[in-house]
Structure formats: structure tokens, C-alpha cells
Design a protein around this motif. Sequence first.
Motif, mmCIF file in Angstrom:
data_model
loop_
_atom_site.group_PDB
_atom_site.id
_atom_site.type_symbol
_atom_site.label_atom_id
_atom_site.label_comp_id
_atom_site.label_asym_id
_atom_site.label_seq_id
_atom_site.Cartn_x
_atom_site.Cartn_y
_atom_site.Cartn_z
ATOM 1 N N GLY A 273 -0.351 -12.866 11.185
ATOM 2 C CA GLY A 273 -0.245 -11.518 10.626
ATOM 3 C C GLY A 273 -1.542 -11.137 9.938
ATOM 4 N N ALA A 274 -1.781 -9.850 9.773
ATOM 5 C CA ALA A 274 -3.020 -9.378 9.172
ATOM 6 C C ALA A 274 -2.749 -8.242 8.203
ATOM 7 N N SER A 275 -3.462 -8.250 7.078
ATOM 8 C CA SER A 275 -3.331 -7.198 6.071
ATOM 9 C C SER A 275 -4.614 -6.379 5.976
ATOM 10 N N LEU A 276 -5.430 -6.375 7.036
ATOM 11 C CA LEU A 276 -6.774 -5.802 6.941
ATOM 12 C C LEU A 276 -6.751 -4.361 6.431
ATOM 13 N N ARG A 277 -5.958 -3.497 7.070
ATOM 14 C CA ARG A 277 -5.955 -2.089 6.675
ATOM 15 C C ARG A 277 -5.482 -1.929 5.234
ATOM 16 N N ASN A 278 -4.417 -2.636 4.886
ATOM 17 C CA ASN A 278 -3.866 -2.507 3.532
ATOM 18 C C ASN A 278 -4.817 -3.084 2.491
ATOM 19 N N ALA A 279 -5.509 -4.190 2.856
ATOM 20 C CA ALA A 279 -6.438 -4.803 1.913
ATOM 21 C C ALA A 279 -7.649 -3.906 1.671
ATOM 22 N N LEU A 280 -8.097 -3.209 2.712
ATOM 23 C CA LEU A 280 -9.293 -2.379 2.587
ATOM 24 C C LEU A 280 -9.000 -1.015 1.978
ATOM 25 N N THR A 281 -7.854 -0.423 2.321
ATOM 26 C CA THR A 281 -7.558 0.934 1.866
ATOM 27 C C THR A 281 -6.608 0.972 0.684
ATOM 28 N N GLY A 282 -5.841 -0.113 0.486
ATOM 29 C CA GLY A 282 -4.864 -0.125 -0.585
ATOM 30 C C GLY A 282 -3.618 0.677 -0.276
ATOM 31 N N GLU A 283 -3.495 1.146 0.964
ATOM 32 C CA GLU A 283 -2.344 1.970 1.328
ATOM 33 C C GLU A 283 -1.080 1.124 1.474
ATOM 34 N N VAL A 284 -0.014 1.562 0.833
ATOM 35 C CA VAL A 284 1.300 0.929 0.971
ATOM 36 C C VAL A 284 2.305 2.054 1.105
ATOM 37 N N GLY A 285 2.923 2.170 2.277
ATOM 38 C CA GLY A 285 3.867 3.249 2.529
ATOM 39 C C GLY A 285 5.266 2.748 2.780
ATOM 40 N N ASP A 286 6.184 3.667 3.042
ATOM 41 C CA ASP A 286 7.585 3.302 3.247
ATOM 42 C C ASP A 286 7.782 2.356 4.424
ATOM 43 N N THR A 353 0.175 -2.245 -7.443
ATOM 44 C CA THR A 353 -1.012 -3.010 -7.832
ATOM 45 C C THR A 353 -0.903 -4.461 -7.390
ATOM 46 N N LEU A 354 0.295 -5.053 -7.583
ATOM 47 C CA LEU A 354 0.514 -6.440 -7.178
ATOM 48 C C LEU A 354 0.371 -6.606 -5.672
ATOM 49 N N VAL A 355 0.963 -5.707 -4.893
ATOM 50 C CA VAL A 355 0.905 -5.811 -3.436
ATOM 51 C C VAL A 355 -0.538 -5.677 -2.947
ATOM 52 N N ARG A 356 -1.295 -4.743 -3.523
ATOM 53 C CA ARG A 356 -2.706 -4.601 -3.152
ATOM 54 C C ARG A 356 -3.484 -5.872 -3.479
ATOM 55 N N PHE A 357 -3.228 -6.423 -4.671
ATOM 56 C CA PHE A 357 -3.897 -7.663 -5.083
ATOM 57 C C PHE A 357 -3.537 -8.810 -4.141
ATOM 58 N N GLY A 358 -2.242 -8.907 -3.767
ATOM 59 C CA GLY A 358 -1.809 -9.964 -2.858
ATOM 60 C C GLY A 358 -2.429 -9.855 -1.486
ATOM 61 N N ALA A 359 -2.567 -8.610 -0.985
ATOM 62 C CA ALA A 359 -3.182 -8.405 0.332
ATOM 63 C C ALA A 359 -4.665 -8.775 0.295
ATOM 64 N N ARG A 360 -5.350 -8.370 -0.786
ATOM 65 C CA ARG A 360 -6.781 -8.654 -0.905
ATOM 66 C C ARG A 360 -7.053 -10.157 -1.059
ATOM 67 N N ASN A 361 -6.154 -10.855 -1.737
ATOM 68 C CA ASN A 361 -6.348 -12.284 -2.002
ATOM 69 C C ASN A 361 -5.576 -13.172 -1.042
ATOM 70 N N ASP A 362 -5.028 -12.550 -0.013
ATOM 71 C CA ASP A 362 -4.454 -13.274 1.126
ATOM 72 C C ASP A 362 -3.281 -14.183 0.779
ATOM 73 N N PHE A 363 -2.447 -13.763 -0.175
ATOM 74 C CA PHE A 363 -1.187 -14.511 -0.324
ATOM 75 C C PHE A 363 0.004 -13.613 0.048
ATOM 76 N N LEU A 364 -0.248 -12.343 0.353
ATOM 77 C CA LEU A 364 0.777 -11.470 0.892
ATOM 78 C C LEU A 364 0.281 -10.873 2.212
ATOM 79 N N ILE A 365 1.177 -10.760 3.184
ATOM 80 C CA ILE A 365 0.882 -10.081 4.447
ATOM 81 C C ILE A 365 1.540 -8.715 4.380
ATOM 82 N N CYS A 366 0.743 -7.671 4.562
ATOM 83 C CA CYS A 366 1.250 -6.297 4.546
ATOM 84 C C CYS A 366 0.951 -5.676 5.908
ATOM 85 N N GLU A 367 1.976 -5.253 6.602
ATOM 86 C CA GLU A 367 1.803 -4.720 7.946
ATOM 87 C C GLU A 367 2.551 -3.399 8.076
#
Length: 368
Positions: A273-286, A353-367
Motif C-alpha cells: 500500500g502507498a500513502s504518497l498522495r496523502n503524505a504529500l498533500t495532507g488530504e484526508v477525505g470521506d 493531524t495524527l493521520v497526516r503525521f502517520g502517513a508522513r512517518n510511514d506507520f499509517l497507510i492512507c489510500e
Amino acid sequence: MTGFDAYAYAEHVLTALGDPADPAAPGSLPPASGVRLYEPAAGTAGPGPAGGTEALLAGVWSALARPGALATNFRLVESGRQVDRSRWMRSRVGDGEVLHTALVPAYLHRAVERGATLVISHLEALDEHVMLLCEALEYQLHARAWVNCYITAGDASAFDVHSDDHDALILQLLGRKHWQVDTRVGARSRDLAPDSLDRILEPGTCLSVPRDTAHCVSGTGELTVHLTVGYEPYADLRDEARAAGELLGTPAPEPDPAWLAARLAMRPDRRAGASLRNALTGEVGDSTRIRWASRFPPEIRTTDDGLVVTTMGRRIRLDRRLAATIALLSRGGALTWPELVDRSDLSAADLRTLVRFGARNDFLICEG
């Protein structure tokens, strides 16, 4: 998740195969529960969310249609011997060094109808549904897992009575298959015990076969597909502990489960899995799906200074106020953003804030 909630499906499978006398006990899950069989009630599709079996079967057909560069994962076994791939598979090299492979339907159909078995090893590398299920089982069993698929239409057995050096979960997806399993766990005898499990598995049926347990499988004369999930609890940590004991010349006791879990959290293995877009943009949607990134559960400790999370070989220090949400996320299943907001005790702003931090530090996968 795409197709079905793999984590919930895996959870249902393991619960169905557990010890009904004490489902909450640590030893109630496979393989500790021994040889166990779950048969769905008439008119139901088996354990897990509706459509789970169908999604896995769709993954099998998808792999058959596009074997791609993983052609070596396919084997055709007839009368106990492998059929040369050049008879039923065509390959060519194109686009540089990319291998393009396709099956030869006419030969394959005739061979399977004669009783040959088509084996697809590591199906999780070929289909997303199967990969998600494999990861979910690994996470819940603290194990390294892989998925093989067996397709046949004959009534003979492609393999004689045998035992495997790993634990296995059997998921029957299509048609019926005859299984005989020695109830003496650890018995490698070529002669099955008189009271061995002897059952025709229907679609939706699940079977647990611990390692070193003799068994024999044969078709019923109809098209049948089943998955075998092979797995090794705590990967090779137990072997490491035993080897250390032998080196010191002292018998090593069975490692403590808590110690094994802590060591497993130090493994760098990550889920796909990859969180690239979320890690770079910080976007978290429904539609964003959020899950823990490590292949195995983290170790979480509360200290005077805060929360210490060990995952993928790293120690991450967090605020103690995040404890409940981290525990929720570390269960391993995928949560959409609205589900996370509803179940967390944090405000939406702190959670984002937590989800963005997790995506950037690679302990959460956001897709998504």
C-alpha cells in the motif's frame, strides 16, 4: 477495502475455526485449536462478510487471465508429475525484459478434465483481494503467510497422503472436494487413523490443518477450487530462540508470547500500500481508507513521558492522549475517515493531524 473487508473476513474465519468451548482463550485460535472444520449453515455463503468467497474466487479467475511475469507460480500436476509448461503456457518477451505470458486454454481444459490439478503458488502476489486477506491473517495470527490455489475437475488425487511442515487454513471456494485428515496432530504416518476426519468440503467451508498432520485430498468429479493459506506463527523467532539455546548448550524454554510479539514488532516488514498522495498533500477525505502499515502488530507501551509505539523496527513517541485512537488503528483493519471520526475520542482536527503525521512517518497507510 476493495471488494470486501478482508480483515473482518479473516476474523470470522479464525473465530469459526477456534475452540467454541473457550473462544477468548489465547490457545483457541488455529493452529492451537488443532484439526477443526467449519461448515456454513444451509443457504449461507460461509464466514465473513457477504461476498467474501465470491471476491476470492474472482481473484482466482483474474490470475488465470493474466499470469504476467509470475508464470513460474503456475504448475500443472498430473498423475503425481509436473507437466512441462511449454505444453500449456505461451510466453514472449516484450517491452524490454518484461515477460508476457498466457495460458493455452485448450490443453489446460483437457488436462484438468482428465484429473490434472492446476496449482497457483503465492496467489496473493497476483490479486489484491487475496493479498488483503493474506495480510489480515498474518496480522491476526502473528504469522508469515502465503496463499496457494488448487483447481481440478477429476476425482483422483494429484498428491498422495502427505503432511506439510507448516500450518494451513483451507478455504473451499467452488465445487466440492474430499478431505481426509488424521486427527492425531503431528502424526506423519502414511496410514491415516481410523477416526480421521473424512468429509466432503462444500463452498464456504473452512478447515484447519496443523503442521505435520497427515492428510489426503481428492476431487469429486466436478470443477473445484480451494485456497490453502500456509502460515508460520511468529515467523522464525521460535527457531532463533531454540538455536540460541543449542549454541549455549542449554535447553531453551518455549518463548513467552509477549516476548515474541515484542520481537515481531521489531521486524521491518510492511504491508502493501502507498500513502504518497496523502503524505504529500495532507488530504484526508470521506473515501480515504486508513490502516496500520506494519505487517505485524505494533508493541504499545504507556510511560510517564507518553506513548511509545514500536513498529517496523522503529520506536515512535506520541502524546498519551492518543492512546485510545492508536489502539483502535493498531487492531489492523481498514477504517474510512468517517468511521475513524465516529469511533475515536479525538476531535476531527486532532485526528486529521495524527493521520497526516502517520502517513508522513510511514506507520499509517492512507489510500483513496
